[in-house]
Design a protein around this motif. Structure first.
Motif, PDB file in Angstrom:
ATOM      1  N   ALA A 377       0.850  -1.190   0.000  1.00 32.05           N
ATOM      2  CA  ALA A 377       0.000   0.000   0.000  1.00 32.05           C
ATOM      3  C   ALA A 377       0.885   1.239   0.000  1.00 32.05           C
ATOM      4  N   MET A 378       0.521   2.221  -0.805  1.00 33.45           N
ATOM      5  CA  MET A 378       1.293   3.456  -0.890  1.00 33.45           C
ATOM      6  C   MET A 378       0.961   4.359   0.299  1.00 33.45           C
ATOM      7  N   CYS A 379       1.995   4.876   0.955  1.00 36.64           N
ATOM      8  CA  CYS A 379       1.798   5.708   2.142  1.00 36.64           C
ATOM      9  C   CYS A 379       0.972   6.946   1.821  1.00 36.64           C
ATOM     10  N   THR A 380       1.253   7.591   0.692  1.00 39.42           N
ATOM     11  CA  THR A 380       0.532   8.812   0.346  1.00 39.42           C
ATOM     12  C   THR A 380      -0.961   8.550   0.192  1.00 39.42           C
ATOM     13  N   ASN A 381      -1.327   7.416  -0.392  1.00 39.94           N
ATOM     14  CA  ASN A 381      -2.745   7.084  -0.559  1.00 39.94           C
ATOM     15  C   ASN A 381      -3.413   6.767   0.774  1.00 39.94           C
ATOM     16  N   LEU A 382      -2.682   6.089   1.664  1.00 42.82           N
ATOM     17  CA  LEU A 382      -3.236   5.794   2.985  1.00 42.82           C
ATOM     18  C   LEU A 382      -3.476   7.080   3.774  1.00 42.82           C
ATOM     19  N   LEU A 383      -2.533   8.017   3.671  1.00 45.04           N
ATOM     20  CA  LEU A 383      -2.668   9.269   4.402  1.00 45.04           C
ATOM     21  C   LEU A 383      -3.749  10.166   3.818  1.00 45.04           C
ATOM     22  N   GLN A 384      -4.167   9.892   2.597  1.00 45.00           N
ATOM     23  CA  GLN A 384      -5.268  10.634   1.984  1.00 45.00           C
ATOM     24  C   GLN A 384      -6.624   9.993   2.277  1.00 45.00           C
ATOM     25  N   GLY A 385      -6.606   8.847   2.963  1.00 36.61           N
ATOM     26  CA  GLY A 385      -7.849   8.195   3.335  1.00 36.61           C
ATOM     27  C   GLY A 385      -8.535   7.469   2.194  1.00 36.61           C
ATOM     28  N   GLN A 386      -7.774   7.011   1.203  1.00 39.09           N
ATOM     29  CA  GLN A 386      -8.379   6.302   0.078  1.00 39.09           C
ATOM     30  C   GLN A 386      -8.869   4.931   0.528  1.00 39.09           C
ATOM     31  N   ALA A 387     -10.162   4.687   0.364  1.00 41.91           N
ATOM     32  CA  ALA A 387     -10.756   3.432   0.830  1.00 41.91           C
ATOM     33  C   ALA A 387     -10.168   2.232   0.097  1.00 41.91           C
ATOM     34  N   SER A 388      -9.881   2.381  -1.202  1.00 44.02           N
ATOM     35  CA  SER A 388      -9.335   1.263  -1.975  1.00 44.02           C
ATOM     36  C   SER A 388      -7.956   0.862  -1.475  1.00 44.02           C
ATOM     37  N   GLU A 389      -7.187   1.833  -0.991  1.00 46.95           N
ATOM     38  CA  GLU A 389      -5.845   1.523  -0.476  1.00 46.95           C
ATOM     39  C   GLU A 389      -5.931   0.899   0.909  1.00 46.95           C
ATOM     40  N   TRP A 390      -6.856   1.384   1.722  1.00 48.87           N
ATOM     41  CA  TRP A 390      -7.024   0.818   3.053  1.00 48.87           C
ATOM     42  C   TRP A 390      -7.566  -0.604   2.989  1.00 48.87           C
ATOM     43  N   ALA A 391      -8.254  -0.944   1.901  1.00 52.73           N
ATOM     44  CA  ALA A 391      -8.750  -2.313   1.746  1.00 52.73           C
ATOM     45  C   ALA A 391      -7.604  -3.314   1.674  1.00 52.73           C
ATOM     46  N   LEU A 392      -6.406  -2.851   1.277  1.00 54.67           N
ATOM     47  CA  LEU A 392      -5.253  -3.746   1.188  1.00 54.67           C
ATOM     48  C   LEU A 392      -4.739  -4.152   2.567  1.00 54.67           C
ATOM     49  N   LEU A 393      -5.170  -3.469   3.600  1.00 51.90           N
ATOM     50  CA  LEU A 393      -4.712  -3.764   4.962  1.00 51.90           C
ATOM     51  C   LEU A 393      -5.659  -4.695   5.710  1.00 51.90           C
ATOM     52  N   ARG A 394      -6.750  -5.104   5.073  1.00 55.03           N
ATOM     53  CA  ARG A 394      -7.737  -5.960   5.745  1.00 55.03           C
ATOM     54  C   ARG A 394      -7.095  -7.269   6.191  1.00 55.03           C
ATOM     55  N   ARG A 395      -7.529  -7.733   7.350  1.00 56.55           N
ATOM     56  CA  ARG A 395      -6.984  -8.956   7.940  1.00 56.55           C
ATOM     57  C   ARG A 395      -8.121  -9.874   8.352  1.00 56.55           C
ATOM     58  N   HIS A 396      -7.970 -11.156   8.039  1.00 57.80           N
ATOM     59  CA  HIS A 396      -8.961 -12.138   8.450  1.00 57.80           C
ATOM     60  C   HIS A 396      -8.533 -12.778   9.769  1.00 57.80           C
ATOM     61  N   SER A 397      -9.508 -13.228  10.519  1.00 57.54           N
ATOM     62  CA  SER A 397      -9.227 -13.810  11.835  1.00 57.54           C
ATOM     63  C   SER A 397      -8.360 -15.059  11.748  1.00 57.54           C
ATOM     64  N   SER A 398      -8.338 -15.728  10.594  1.00 51.25           N
ATOM     65  CA  SER A 398      -7.515 -16.930  10.450  1.00 51.25           C
ATOM     66  C   SER A 398      -6.032 -16.604  10.270  1.00 51.25           C
ATOM     67  N   GLU A 399      -5.700 -15.361   9.973  1.00 52.84           N
ATOM     68  CA  GLU A 399      -4.303 -14.960   9.778  1.00 52.84           C
ATOM     69  C   GLU A 399      -3.692 -14.644  11.136  1.00 52.84           C
ATOM     70  N   ASP A 400      -3.150 -15.672  11.771  1.00 53.31           N
ATOM     71  CA  ASP A 400      -2.657 -15.520  13.140  1.00 53.31           C
ATOM     72  C   ASP A 400      -1.347 -14.756  13.222  1.00 53.31           C
ATOM     73  N   LEU A 401      -0.549 -14.738  12.159  1.00 49.17           N
ATOM     74  CA  LEU A 401       0.688 -13.960  12.124  1.00 49.17           C
ATOM     75  C   LEU A 401       0.663 -13.144  10.838  1.00 49.17           C
ATOM     76  N   PHE A 402       0.300 -11.873  10.972  1.00 51.55           N
ATOM     77  CA  PHE A 402      -0.029 -11.059   9.800  1.00 51.55           C
ATOM     78  C   PHE A 402       0.689  -9.716   9.855  1.00 51.55           C
ATOM     79  N   GLY A 403       1.170  -9.287   8.705  1.00 50.08           N
ATOM     80  CA  GLY A 403       1.793  -7.978   8.586  1.00 50.08           C
ATOM     81  C   GLY A 403       1.251  -7.239   7.387  1.00 50.08           C
TER      82      GLY A 403
END
Length: 698
Positions: A377-403
């Motif tokens: 994810a691009m930092c500039t897009n995250l800092l602009q609040g772009q929903a499509s970029e923040w979607a790349l950070l989604r985490r599922h409960s099955s991902e016990d070790l996630f970055g």
């Protein structure tokens, strides 16, 4: 039946004929595991050119094929490649009633942003864009906005134009709750409790995290978000305010001087090897001098030692009145005191652009992956609040070790981003990408461009690690230019910068994905790193043999990251854990695709939009899986990542269809799982691997 279907079919139509048979058999339930080769043996005699092509390919020995990087498929499965007039992704992918010429023009058509926005607005107002509240219940009175709603409330018109339901069970009905899409669900016929729908956000909250709240998004939109921890750390490092622009000006002057002295061109041309290259002398308040690879490894200047001592001492004045006491304590946290992640022997799924989405990671978790990481994810897009970029950070409960992996060009941008992620998300580590070779990223000074500016690399890692308690890892390539490796001269200091782990992709930026990864250089860097700094290798791991080889040759490696190997065959994690070559059948592969589709519908939705989003990402994935050659068809195992798969028949029609490199056949596979594609549907892969092509800048 198979033989009769192939009578009178030209060479270029063989692939389509087999694909059509497989699709028909799967749809009608008549699919059977019959050898395609035996069916071909019953066909009429081949023409001379076809026979010549086939015999020419079978005359080479497996050793000769391997030497030429061609997968040594057994002779009885070989076939002449189909003849196409267009590229693989456009040929044959023509809807009924349209010519290939018109299809090509549709693919190449480029619409303006204004035109796309107007089309979206028209779709919302039409019957297609039914109000979500009305769709849940079928009751127009349920919409709180009434006549002011921007969506359509015409239920009958929506039902009249809605595509036919897809066969199968609704993915949400198995979760002991009602489907959140109601009338809009493409599996409406399988709903047992009528139309009434549940809450989409509630369903996702039960299994997914790391969403962006509206309040935070509005602050980001208005540029009113505060970053007290990051600003305090940047001030302590002398990187706040105008420091960034000053550093950039000084670095650019140095780069211009180096290029003018040593090169005739810009960054895209390889500099000649020169040992007399002047060392960088730029300093900010406490920035250190870092050798760039052309000096002795042990040469550390007095200025560097003084800067290191200064950088470990926080300035109390920088945090007074800016941060809370607990934040102040976090600034004094030494890198060795951070939470450590044990990477040793764990199977690490690399962050993969486009295809490495949440449903794909869930599939890999089931197949044995231990560590997962979100897409870059691009930092500039995250800092602009772009929903499509923040979607790349989604985490599922099955991902016990996630970055999550982020990419930025300057210390303040990255520091602000890591503080925001630490505040809003649940992650186990944050990875900073310093190796992305994509032009649009490099031209902004991020990704691989940072490899030419080691002082900025240090500033980014220093600022990020000093801002949050979360472990900060970095991913790099060997160098920017081919033959100018420099990570070995920096890796000894990366632990002192604040990095908790370093992943080294054994290729330069200029090399992109051509040629094999340089694992000897990765070993060299791992041996030079401090014992407290985990080093991970990356590149060309495609079997448990590759995994064992790298671990045995360099015990200093903590583990290996698996990237394209997981795209082509995600069951590689199972193979490594079970130490075997899995001769997976076409039916088992289809079941994996079915699981992916089910998880995709849960993530993106079971309405028309969610179905087509799932289809698009499935097609992107199929553009990689077609490169897999089944173990039972090979004369030499295991398959290597740089082998070109020849045109071959599978052991059944489905396996033959999965081996096709035509986008039309990928679309047919998607239709088996997600129903018929919409009228006028086209697909061209977003990422076309150039692992067999010449490097772009080479």
């Amino acid at each position: 039946m198979a033989a009769a279907a192939l009578v009178g079919v030209g060479v270029g139509d063989v692939s389509r004929a087999h694909a059509t048979m497989a699709a028909i058999q799967l749809f009608t339930g008549e699919y059977h595991h019959e050898s395609t080769q035996s069916a071909m043996d019953e066909s009429p005699a081949e023409t001379a050119p076809v026979a010549e092509a086939r015999n020419g390919g079978s005359e080479r020995t497996p050793e000769e094929l391997v030497a030429k990087c061609i997968a040594p498929v057994k002779k009885q499965f070989l076939r002449p490649p189909p003849i196409r007039g267009l590229s693989n992704d456009q040929s044959d992918a023509v809807p009924e009633g349209k010519s290939k010429a018109s299809q090509t023009s549709v693919v190449k058509e480029k619409k303006s942003k204004r035109q796309l926005k107007r089309e979206r607005q028209q779709a919302v107002k039409s019957a297609v864009g039914i109000c979500p509240e009305v769709a849940k219940s079928g009751d127009v009175s349920r919409c709180p906005y009434k006549d002011k709603c921007r969506f359509s409330h015409d239920v009958e018109a929506y039902k009249a134009q809605k595509p036919d339901d897809i066969e199968g069970e609704c993915p949400f009905m198995t979760a002991q709750e009602t489907c959140p899409f109601g009338l809009a669900c493409r599996f409406l016929g399988s709903h047992k409790d009528g139309v009434e729908g549940g809450d989409v956000s509630a369903h996702r909250r039960s299994s997914e995290v790391n969403g962006l709240t509206k309040d935070v998004q509005k602050l980001l939109w208005k540029n009113k978000m505060k970053f007290p921890k990051a600003d305090a750390k940047l001030k302590a490092l002398g990187l706040e305010g105008n420091a960034k622009s000053k550093i950039k000006i000084l670095e650019d002057k140095e780069d211009d001087q180096i290029v003018s002295n040593n090169c005739d061109g810009g960054l895209d041309e390889t500099c000649p090897d020169d040992e007399s290259r002047p060392l960088k002398k730029t300093r900010s308040v406490i920035e250190e001098e870092i050798c760039s690879g052309e000096v002795d490894d042990g040469g550390v200047s007095a200025a560097k030692e003084a800067a290191e001592q200064t950088s470990t001492i926080p300035e109390p004045e920088a945090t007074v009145g800016i941060v809370l006491p607990e934040s102040d304590r976090s600034l004094r946290l030494h890198p060795r005191e951070k939470k450590l992640i044990d990477f040793r022997e764990k199977l690490y799924l690399a962050p993969l652009t486009t295809v490495g989405n949440l449903p794909f990671r869930r599939v890999c978790k089931v197949l044995g992956a231990d560590i997962t990481c979100g897409e870059m994810a691009m930092c500039t897009n995250l800092l602009q609040g772009q929903a499509s970029e923040w979607a790349l950070l989604r985490r599922h409960s099955s991902e016990d070790l996630f970055g999550v992996q982020i990419c930025g060009a300057y210390p303040d941008t990255v520091a602000h981003t890591v503080e925001l992620i630490d505040q809003e998300c649940q992650v186990d580590f944050i990875d900073i990408n310093m190796g992305c070779p994509i032009d649009i990223v490099v031209n902004k000074g991020a990704g691989s461009a940072l490899l030419t500016k080691p002082m900025r690399m240090k500033g980014i890692v220093h600022a990020a690690s000093g801002t949050v308690d979360c472990p900060i890892t970095i991913k790099v390539r060997t160098a920017y230019f081919e033959g100018k490796n420099r990570i070995d001269s920096l890796i000894a200091d990366m632990g002192n910068w604040g990095a908790s782990a370093v992943t080294i992709h054994g290729r330069s930026r200029q090399q992109r994905y051509s040629k094999l990864a340089d694992w000897e250089y990765v070993y060299q860097c791992a041996r030079k790193a401090s014992k407290a700094l985990p080093v991970l290798g990356n590149g060309d791991i495609f079997s448990y043999v590759d995994w064992n080889k790298h671990k045995a040759e360099c015990p200093e490696l903590s583990t290996c990251m698996i990237a394209r190997g997981a795209l082509i065959k995600p069951w590689i994690f199972t193979e490594i854990k079970e130490q075997r070559h899995w001769d997976i059948s076409s039916g088992e592969r289809l079941n994996i695709l079915k699981d992916y589709v089910r998880l995709g519908l849960e993530h993106w939705g079971s309405d028309t939009k969610g179905v087509e989003t799932t289809r698009r990402f499935l097609l992107e994935w199929l553009s990689y899986t077609c490169r897999y050659v089944p173990v039972g068809l090979l004369d030499v195992i295991p398959q290597r990542l740089n082998w070109r798969p020849p045109s071959y028949y599978g052991r059944d029609d489905l396996e033959t269809l999965m081996a096709s490199d035509s986008a039309a056949d990928w679309v047919r596979i998607s239709e088996m799982l997600l129903g018929k594609v919409p009228d006028g549907f086209t697909f061209a892969p977003k990422h076309k691997s150039n692992s067999y092509d010449r490097a772009e800048n080479g």
